[in-house]
Enzyme design. Structure first.
Site, PDB file in Angstrom:
ATOM      1  CB  CYS A   1      -0.945  -0.003   1.197  1.00 40.28           C
ATOM      2  SG  CYS A   1      -2.140  -1.345   1.131  1.00 40.28           S
ATOM      3  CB  THR A   2       4.019   2.102   1.752  1.00 45.82           C
ATOM      4  OG1 THR A   2       3.455   1.931   3.054  1.00 45.82           O
ATOM      5  CG2 THR A   2       5.025   3.225   1.772  1.00 45.82           C
TER       6      THR A   2
END
Length: 143
Positions: free
Chosen positions: A50-51
């Site tokens: 997600c980062t």
């Protein structure tokens, strides 16, 4: 209105909501204005994938801007977590977030859009993308 038991379909009006974001309080339909929008969810702040995804969206956001498309992210984590995560994304991805992140700690919006998988951890959203047209209707969904 949709909930976790009723899937949104193409052509349905994107549900409106008011929410706290990393850029202040918004009312979704007002925030969208008369243009296109992309609402996407990610399962949890600080996860490596997600980062990377949020960093890439920030990196290509000028392409969305040039086309008049607004982007906004959502997770079920609170605003203070988003603030810490924003700094982590800057540090690890070398890019500053340039779009709002919705804090949906009570899962109200995730439930409204059917983003919680019924057989998974009920605190984590599934990866969902909604492309919304100027008429506020859903034009594409990816889950």
């Amino acid at each position: 209105m949709a909930n976790s038991n009723t899937a949104l379909q193409l052509g349905d009006e994107a549900p409106d909501f008011t929410a706290e974001t990393s850029e202040g309080t918004i009312t979704f339909h007002d925030w969208l204005g008369d243009g296109w929008g992309v609402l996407f969810s990610h399962p949890k702040d600080f996860t490596p994938v997600c980062t990377t995804e949020l960093g890439e969206v920030a990196r290509i956001k000028p392409e969305f801007d040039r086309r008049g498309v607004k982007v906004i992210g959502l997770s079920v984590d609170p605003l203070d977590s988003h603030e810490r995560w924003t700094r982590d994304i800057e540090e690890t991805q070398g890019v500053t977030l340039n779009f709002p992140l919705i804090a949906d700690g009570d899962r109200r919006i995730a439930d409204l859009y059917g983003m919680i998988h019924p057989n998974a951890d009920d605190t984590a959203t599934v990866r969902s993308v909604f492309v919304i047209g100027p008429d506020k209707k859903i034009k594409l969904t990816i889950t």
